[in-house]
Structures are given as structure tokens and as C-alpha cells.
Design a protein around this motif. Structure first.
Motif, short mmCIF file in Angstrom:
data_model
loop_
_atom_site.label_atom_id
_atom_site.label_comp_id
_atom_site.label_asym_id
_atom_site.label_seq_id
_atom_site.Cartn_x
_atom_site.Cartn_y
_atom_site.Cartn_z
N GLY A 90 38.21 45.12 50.89
CA GLY A 90 39.54 44.58 51.14
C GLY A 90 39.46 43.33 51.99
N ILE A 91 40.50 42.52 51.89
CA ILE A 91 40.60 41.33 52.75
C ILE A 91 41.98 41.32 53.37
CG2 ILE A 91 38.96 39.87 51.51
CD1 ILE A 91 41.39 38.56 50.14
N PHE A 92 42.11 40.60 54.48
CA PHE A 92 43.43 40.53 55.09
C PHE A 92 43.89 39.07 55.22
CE2 PHE A 92 42.84 39.14 59.33
CZ PHE A 92 43.96 39.41 60.10
N ASP A 93 45.21 38.94 55.34
CA ASP A 93 45.84 37.65 55.09
C ASP A 93 46.24 36.90 56.34
OD1 ASP A 93 47.81 39.34 55.93
OD2 ASP A 93 49.04 39.20 54.12
N GLY A 94 45.64 37.23 57.49
CA GLY A 94 45.95 36.50 58.72
C GLY A 94 47.41 36.59 59.13
N TYR A 95 48.05 37.72 58.85
CA TYR A 95 49.44 37.93 59.28
C TYR A 95 50.43 36.94 58.68
CZ TYR A 95 47.16 40.97 62.61
OH TYR A 95 46.39 41.93 63.17
N ALA A 96 50.09 36.35 57.54
CA ALA A 96 50.97 35.36 56.93
C ALA A 96 52.31 35.99 56.54
CB ALA A 96 50.29 34.76 55.70
N VAL A 109 45.04 38.31 47.51
CA VAL A 109 45.04 39.54 48.32
C VAL A 109 45.38 40.75 47.43
CG1 VAL A 109 46.17 40.74 50.24
CG2 VAL A 109 45.54 38.33 50.47
N LEU A 110 46.39 40.59 46.60
CA LEU A 110 46.78 41.71 45.72
C LEU A 110 45.66 42.04 44.72
CD1 LEU A 110 49.58 43.34 45.57
CD2 LEU A 110 49.56 41.37 47.08
N THR A 111 44.99 41.01 44.24
CA THR A 111 43.95 41.24 43.24
C THR A 111 42.76 42.00 43.83
OG1 THR A 111 44.62 39.24 42.08
CG2 THR A 111 42.48 40.12 41.52
N ILE A 112 42.35 41.60 45.01
CA ILE A 112 41.19 42.30 45.62
C ILE A 112 41.61 43.68 46.13
CG2 ILE A 112 39.52 42.27 47.52
CD1 ILE A 112 39.42 39.20 47.22
N ASN A 113 42.68 43.72 46.92
CA ASN A 113 43.01 44.98 47.60
C ASN A 113 43.61 46.04 46.67
OD1 ASN A 113 42.28 43.44 49.80
ND2 ASN A 113 44.15 43.75 50.95
N GLY A 147 55.68 47.36 58.53
CA GLY A 147 55.80 45.97 58.11
C GLY A 147 55.18 44.96 59.06
N ALA A 148 55.20 45.26 60.36
CA ALA A 148 54.70 44.27 61.32
C ALA A 148 53.19 44.35 61.54
CB ALA A 148 55.42 44.45 62.66
N ALA A 149 52.54 45.26 60.87
CA ALA A 149 51.11 45.46 61.15
C ALA A 149 50.24 44.32 60.64
CB ALA A 149 50.65 46.79 60.55
N ASP A 150 50.64 43.68 59.55
CA ASP A 150 49.83 42.60 58.97
C ASP A 150 50.76 41.67 58.18
OD1 ASP A 150 46.82 43.04 59.49
OD2 ASP A 150 47.53 45.03 58.95
N GLY A 151 50.19 40.79 57.37
CA GLY A 151 51.01 39.86 56.59
C GLY A 151 51.66 40.54 55.40
N ILE A 152 52.50 39.77 54.68
CA ILE A 152 53.32 40.37 53.62
C ILE A 152 52.47 40.79 52.41
CG2 ILE A 152 54.01 38.18 52.50
CD1 ILE A 152 56.86 39.49 52.26
N ALA A 153 51.47 39.99 52.07
CA ALA A 153 50.64 40.34 50.91
C ALA A 153 49.78 41.56 51.23
CB ALA A 153 49.76 39.15 50.52
N TYR A 154 49.22 41.57 52.43
CA TYR A 154 48.38 42.71 52.83
C TYR A 154 49.21 43.99 52.87
CZ TYR A 154 44.83 45.25 55.59
OH TYR A 154 43.89 46.15 56.05
N ALA A 155 50.42 43.91 53.49
CA ALA A 155 51.28 45.09 53.58
C ALA A 155 51.64 45.61 52.17
CB ALA A 155 52.55 44.76 54.36
N ALA A 156 51.94 44.67 51.28
CA ALA A 156 52.30 45.08 49.91
C ALA A 156 51.11 45.72 49.21
CB ALA A 156 52.78 43.85 49.12
N SER A 157 49.93 45.16 49.43
CA SER A 157 48.74 45.71 48.75
C SER A 157 48.44 47.12 49.25
CB SER A 157 47.52 44.80 48.97
OG SER A 157 47.03 44.86 50.30
N LYS A 158 48.62 47.35 50.54
CA LYS A 158 48.28 48.67 51.10
C LYS A 158 49.37 49.70 50.76
CE LYS A 158 44.30 47.47 52.89
NZ LYS A 158 43.03 48.00 52.38
N ALA A 159 50.64 49.27 50.70
CA ALA A 159 51.70 50.17 50.23
C ALA A 159 51.47 50.50 48.76
CB ALA A 159 53.06 49.52 50.44
N GLY A 160 51.02 49.51 48.00
CA GLY A 160 50.74 49.73 46.58
C GLY A 160 49.64 50.76 46.37
N ILE A 161 48.64 50.72 47.23
CA ILE A 161 47.54 51.69 47.17
C ILE A 161 48.08 53.12 47.33
CG2 ILE A 161 45.67 52.58 48.65
CD1 ILE A 161 44.65 49.64 48.81
#
Ligand SMILES: NC(=O)c1ccc[n+]([C@@H]2O[C@H](COP(=O)([O-])OP(=O)(O)OC[C@H]3O[C@@H](n4cnc5c(N)ncnc54)[C@H](O)[C@@H]3O)[C@@H](O)[C@H]2O)c1
Length: 262
Positions: A90-96, A109-113, A147-161
Motif C-alpha cells: 500500500g501507499i499513502f497520499d500525504g494527507y491530500a 492510490v486506488l489502483t495500488i491499495n 476521515g481525518a486519519a489520512d488523505g481522501i484517496a487513501y481513506a477511500a481505498s481503505k474503506a473500499g477494502i
């Protein structure tokens, strides 16, 4: 000690949590297939684990479906069963935030995670439902629920998991296979550095200083008042792979010092 002659595959095993999971499986008697995007980091894993005889390594990008299939076929081709498959890369998105997240950053981010985890899950599910046993474990994050734990793409990828895993559990449960998520909180690893290396200019330099692992944050938000250890995540993964966890299916297990309970 667990049973011997079991095979585990771990993606993202060249660093951090993935390497820790490899170490814990080796200690439990598994033969472990460690894979990662980076050959150099896999070499570091081999060295850190003293070139264990039960350790195999192969460079595979989790966005390469055929590469992951080849890995699964190699495990089975060596006469073994595929007992545990751990999607850890996994990779993270720097809280973007929403405006800082370009379509390109979102896609990467979505593709990898998420897509990478789906690829691993699909490949493992096909083989495990046929052999009528196996465990699929995906490393999520508190960001799947906060939601505040990381950026929007990372949060979406982990919720998707998490959503993917609930459906996966429904699909594989009939065959004695389980699928679960382990969701770590703050764990000190190279995640920021490796993610910057992989994402390059997709993450802005302003975002690079931001973080939730500062002492004030840990003290305020995490009941344990400390970050977690890699070994504390790995132990839960090995438990979920064990016979004792056979009736745990479709669940998210936070390993976050109580963060999501607070
Ligand atoms: N460190 C934390 O605080 C934390 C918290 C929650 C969840 N996680 C999750 O734990 C997992 C492991 O992260 P880590 O903290 O150990 O970071 P890390 O950067 O130390 O390790 C991640 C590894 O994944 C590999 N990787 C990245 N993209 C890949 C790809 N496309 N194909 C194959 N390998 C790839 C990297 O090369 C690296 O070796 C990630 O899924 C991360 O989201 C970490």
C-alpha cells in the motif's frame, strides 16, 4: 508453534508491516513467499530475516494481475497449498484533501491499495475455494473508518477494502475459506518515504511535513498513548491465519491502541 508445511504469500513484504508479517509467519513454521514492487527492499528483507530457508522472494507489482497469478501458481506448483494470502502492499497520499488530490493521485492510490488487493483476493479465492481451505487477509487502516486519519484517496481505498472483504467473505465462506481485514492505527514504518518515492510529484511538498504520529496527537487521541509495533499487527495477522480463527469471517480487526474506540 503452529503447523508446518503451510504456505503464506505476503505482498508489500520489502519493508515495514509486510516484513514483520513475514517474520511472524516464519516463526510460526510457514514457508513464506514475500513479494514487493522493489527488488532492493526484498533483498533487505532477506538480510533482515537472516536468509531463512523457509523464505522465498519474488518482485511483483500488485497492479500486475498476471504477475500475482504467476506467484500463486508457483506456490501451488511446488506441491503445496495456498494457506494464507496477505494483501499488505500500500501507499499513502500525504494527507491530500479533496482539492489537493489530482485525478492522477486518486487513480494511483486506488489502483495500488484497492485494485491491487482485489487482484490478490480474486487469485487467492479461486485457488482456496478449490482446495477448500485458506485465509485471505488484507491490511486496511483506521482511515477506513476515520476521515481525518489520512488523505481522501487513501481513506477511500481503505474503506473500499472493508466493503470488498465483506462481500468476499460471503463468496468464499462456503468453502471453509475466510477473508478479514486487519486495520492498523499509527505504526512507525517507511510508509511516508516509500510512498513519496512511488508517487513523486503527485504529492506536493507542503503535504510532506504533515502527520498524525506526533506525540501530542498520540497522547490526545490514542488511549494507549503510543504508536503500535509492527509485531503487534503481525501477531493479529498470524492469528487470523490460524485454525483457531476459522469462524472469524468478513470482519475488520483494528490494531490501533483504542483509537477507533475513543
Ligand atoms: N504505517 C502505518 O502507520 C500504517 C497504518 C495503517 C495501515 N498501514 C498499511 O500497512 C501496509 C504496509 O505499509 P507500511 O507502513 O509497512 O509501509 P512501507 O512503505 O514500510 O511498506 C510498504 C511496502 O509496499 C510496497 N509497495 C508499494 N506499492 C507496491 C506495489 N504496487 N506492488 C507491490 N509492492 C508495493 C513498497 O515497496 C513497500 O516495501 C500498507 O497497506 C499501509 O497502508 C500502515
Amino acid at each position: 508453534m503452529g503447523m508446518t508445511n503451510r504456505n503464506a504469500v505476503v505482498t508489500g513484504a520489502g519493508s515495514g508491516i509486510g516484513r514483520g508479517i513475514v517474520e511472524a509467519f516464519l516463526a510460526d513454521g510457514y514457508t513464506v513467499w514475500a513479494s514487493d514492487l522493489s527488488d532492493d527492499r526484498l533483498a533487505e528483507t532477506r538480510e533482515a530475516l537472516n536468509n531463512s530457508e523457509a523464505l522465498r522472494t519474488r518482485a511483483v507489482d500488485v497492479t500486475d494481475y498476471a504477475g500475482l497469478e504467476g506467484l500463486a501458481d508457483t506456490v501451488i506448483g511446488e506441491g503445496g497449498s495456498l494457506d494464507a494470502w496477505v494483501n499488505c502492499a500500500g501507499i499513502f497520499d500525504g494527507y491530500a484533501d479533496v482539492l489537493e488530490t489530482s485525478p492522477e493521485l486518486w487513480d494511483k492510490v486506488l489502483t495500488i491499495n484497492l485494485t491491487g488487493s482485489f487482484y490478490g483476493a480474486r487469485i487467492a479465492a479461486a485457488r482456496m475455494t478449490e482446495q477448500k481451505s485458506g485465509r485471505i487477509i488484507t491490511v486496511g487502516s483506521v482511515a477506513g473508518q476515520r476521515g481525518a486519519a489520512d488523505g481522501i484517496a487513501y481513506a477511500a481505498s481503505k474503506a473500499g477494502i472493508e466493503g470488498m472483504t465483506r462481500r468476499l467473505a460471503v463468496d468464499v465462506g462456503h468453502a471453509g475459506v475466510t477473508a478479514n481485514v486487519v486495520a492498523p492505527g499509527v505504526i512507525r514504518t517507511n510508509l511516508r518515504a516509500t510512498s513519496e518515492e512511488i508517487l513523486g510529484d503527485l504529492v506536493s511538498s507542503q503535504q510532506r511535513g504533515i502527520g498524525v504520529s506526533n506525540p501530542e496527537f498520540l497522547d490526545f487521541l490514542i488511549p494507549a498513548k503510543r504508536s503500535g509495533l509492527i509485531s503487534e499487527v503481525a501477531a493479529v495477522v498470524v492469528f487470523l491465519a490460524s485454525d483457531g480463527a476459522g469462524y472469524v469471517n468478513g470482519q475488520v480487526l483494528p490494531v490501533d491502541g483504542g483509537w477507533t474506540a475513543s
